[in-house]
Design a protein around this motif. Structure first.
Motif, PDB file in Angstrom:
ATOM      1  N   GLN A  88      45.769  17.200 -76.732  1.00 47.39           N
ATOM      2  CA  GLN A  88      46.570  17.971 -77.673  1.00 47.39           C
ATOM      3  C   GLN A  88      47.353  19.021 -76.878  1.00 47.39           C
ATOM      4  O   GLN A  88      46.834  19.588 -75.930  1.00 47.39           O
ATOM      5  CB  GLN A  88      45.667  18.637 -78.709  1.00 47.39           C
ATOM      6  CG  GLN A  88      44.806  17.647 -79.481  1.00 47.39           C
ATOM      7  CD  GLN A  88      43.680  18.312 -80.246  1.00 47.39           C
ATOM      8  OE1 GLN A  88      43.482  19.527 -80.173  1.00 47.39           O
ATOM      9  NE2 GLN A  88      42.907  17.518 -80.978  1.00 47.39           N
ATOM     10  N   GLU A  89      48.592  19.266 -77.271  1.00 43.95           N
ATOM     11  CA  GLU A  89      49.439  20.188 -76.531  1.00 43.95           C
ATOM     12  C   GLU A  89      49.974  21.290 -77.452  1.00 43.95           C
ATOM     13  O   GLU A  89      50.506  21.003 -78.518  1.00 43.95           O
ATOM     14  CB  GLU A  89      50.598  19.427 -75.886  1.00 43.95           C
ATOM     15  CG  GLU A  89      50.142  18.347 -74.904  1.00 43.95           C
ATOM     16  CD  GLU A  89      51.280  17.473 -74.421  1.00 43.95           C
ATOM     17  OE1 GLU A  89      52.011  17.908 -73.518  1.00 43.95           O
ATOM     18  OE2 GLU A  89      51.428  16.361 -74.967  1.00 43.95           O
ATOM     19  N   GLU A  90      49.828  22.525 -77.006  1.00 49.67           N
ATOM     20  CA  GLU A  90      50.342  23.685 -77.740  1.00 49.67           C
ATOM     21  C   GLU A  90      51.115  24.568 -76.760  1.00 49.67           C
ATOM     22  O   GLU A  90      50.525  25.334 -76.003  1.00 49.67           O
ATOM     23  CB  GLU A  90      49.198  24.483 -78.382  1.00 49.67           C
ATOM     24  CG  GLU A  90      48.481  23.755 -79.497  1.00 49.67           C
ATOM     25  CD  GLU A  90      47.399  24.617 -80.137  1.00 49.67           C
ATOM     26  OE1 GLU A  90      47.224  25.784 -79.695  1.00 49.67           O
ATOM     27  OE2 GLU A  90      46.728  24.128 -81.062  1.00 49.67           O
ATOM     28  N   TYR A  91      52.430  24.429 -76.772  1.00 48.13           N
ATOM     29  CA  TYR A  91      53.256  25.169 -75.832  1.00 48.13           C
ATOM     30  C   TYR A  91      53.935  26.341 -76.537  1.00 48.13           C
ATOM     31  O   TYR A  91      54.719  26.157 -77.473  1.00 48.13           O
ATOM     32  CB  TYR A  91      54.297  24.245 -75.205  1.00 48.13           C
ATOM     33  CG  TYR A  91      53.673  23.099 -74.432  1.00 48.13           C
ATOM     34  CD1 TYR A  91      52.712  23.344 -73.453  1.00 48.13           C
ATOM     35  CD2 TYR A  91      54.034  21.781 -74.691  1.00 48.13           C
ATOM     36  CE1 TYR A  91      52.131  22.300 -72.745  1.00 48.13           C
ATOM     37  CE2 TYR A  91      53.471  20.731 -73.987  1.00 48.13           C
ATOM     38  CZ  TYR A  91      52.513  21.001 -73.017  1.00 48.13           C
ATOM     39  OH  TYR A  91      51.948  19.964 -72.321  1.00 48.13           O
ATOM     40  N   LYS A  92      53.644  27.548 -76.055  1.00 44.86           N
ATOM     41  CA  LYS A  92      54.197  28.759 -76.655  1.00 44.86           C
ATOM     42  C   LYS A  92      54.900  29.632 -75.623  1.00 44.86           C
ATOM     43  O   LYS A  92      55.102  30.826 -75.844  1.00 44.86           O
ATOM     44  CB  LYS A  92      53.087  29.555 -77.346  1.00 44.86           C
ATOM     45  CG  LYS A  92      52.413  28.801 -78.488  1.00 44.86           C
ATOM     46  CD  LYS A  92      51.340  29.636 -79.151  1.00 44.86           C
ATOM     47  CE  LYS A  92      50.680  28.876 -80.294  1.00 44.86           C
ATOM     48  NZ  LYS A  92      49.595  29.683 -80.942  1.00 44.86           N
ATOM     49  N   LEU A 127      42.624  20.116 -74.886  1.00 47.41           N
ATOM     50  CA  LEU A 127      43.714  20.934 -75.415  1.00 47.41           C
ATOM     51  C   LEU A 127      44.401  21.640 -74.254  1.00 47.41           C
ATOM     52  O   LEU A 127      43.766  22.365 -73.489  1.00 47.41           O
ATOM     53  CB  LEU A 127      43.191  21.979 -76.407  1.00 47.41           C
ATOM     54  CG  LEU A 127      44.204  23.052 -76.851  1.00 47.41           C
ATOM     55  CD1 LEU A 127      45.374  22.416 -77.595  1.00 47.41           C
ATOM     56  CD2 LEU A 127      43.531  24.116 -77.714  1.00 47.41           C
ATOM     57  N   SER A 129      47.297  24.322 -73.492  1.00 44.23           N
ATOM     58  CA  SER A 129      48.098  25.331 -74.178  1.00 44.23           C
ATOM     59  C   SER A 129      48.707  26.316 -73.192  1.00 44.23           C
ATOM     60  O   SER A 129      48.150  26.563 -72.120  1.00 44.23           O
ATOM     61  CB  SER A 129      47.246  26.089 -75.203  1.00 44.23           C
ATOM     62  OG  SER A 129      46.139  26.717 -74.577  1.00 44.23           O
TER      63      SER A 129
END
Length: 210
Positions: A88-92, A127, A129
């Motif tokens: 899962q990828e969460e790029y902020k 994950l 991120s």
């Protein structure tokens, strides 16, 4: 040997009579895939031993999009391991640029992704991120693996250190992966930390200055 096998298999697929035999094509494709993994392992071992000889890293820094590079590394990793994990990828860190050595940065992230899969006794879920805070870029890799006992946390970045827990020594390695993760992060002026609970997984956090 892996390279020779891949070369021969490639030539085999060029033959017209082979293309008319789906079973033979599949068999040859599987052979290429297997030997590619073996070749990758050999190259990684050679790189680790080569890096061990160096006292300092010579960085070839380039300006890159932090999130874009991280996503590319994840995509390549999943391709190379044939979808071995759910990532899962969460790029902020949108719009954030990093000045990094792309080869070393890739090695650092790949080592953490590899460990997340390697040291998992169930279907791996990882994950990845990112976020930019206080003029720093933060990259976190969270896994659902076997975790690290508290008494070993302070040593996992030591050269040749492997956690003597459970079946971990059934997994091949030189005990250099996390050592290089730390060295690469430090060479970029950053650092790496970890929090972990046995049986519940680990979170590795990389901080690099912007």
């Amino acid at each position: 040997t892996p390279l020779s096998t891949i070369t021969v298999a490639g030539r085999t697929l060029e033959k017209a009579q082979i293309n008319n035999d789906p079973d033979k094509v599949l068999e040859t494709a599987k052979m290429i895939s297997k030997q590619s993994v073996n070749l990758n392992q050999l190259i990684n071992t050679i790189l680790e031993v080569s890096l061990l000889e160096r006292t300092e890293f010579e960085l070839d820094r380039q300006k890159v999009s932090a999130d874009e590079l991280t996503h590319q590394i994840v995509a390549s990793f999943l391709t190379s391991c044939d979808g071995c994990a759910e990532v899962q990828e969460e790029y902020k860190a949108t719009g954030i640029s990093l000045s990094v050595d792309i080869v070393y940065f890739t090695t650092m992230v790949n080592n953490l992704l590899t460990n997340a899969v390697k040291y998992c006794d169930k279907d791996p879920v990882v994950l990845v991120s990112t976020i930019a805070e206080n003029n720093d870029f933060h990259l976190s890799i969270t896994d659902n693996g076997i975790g690290i006992p508290h008494e070993h946390i302070d040593h996992i970045f030591d050269k040749f250190y492997r956690v003597p827990h459970g079946n971990i020594h059934k997994t091949k390695g030189l005990g250099l992966g996390l050592y290089y993760v730390k060295r690469i992060a430090t060479a970029h002026g950053g650092d790496v930390s970890v929090s972990s609970k046995p049986g519940r997984g680990s979170i590795f956090r990389i901080r690099l200055p912007l």
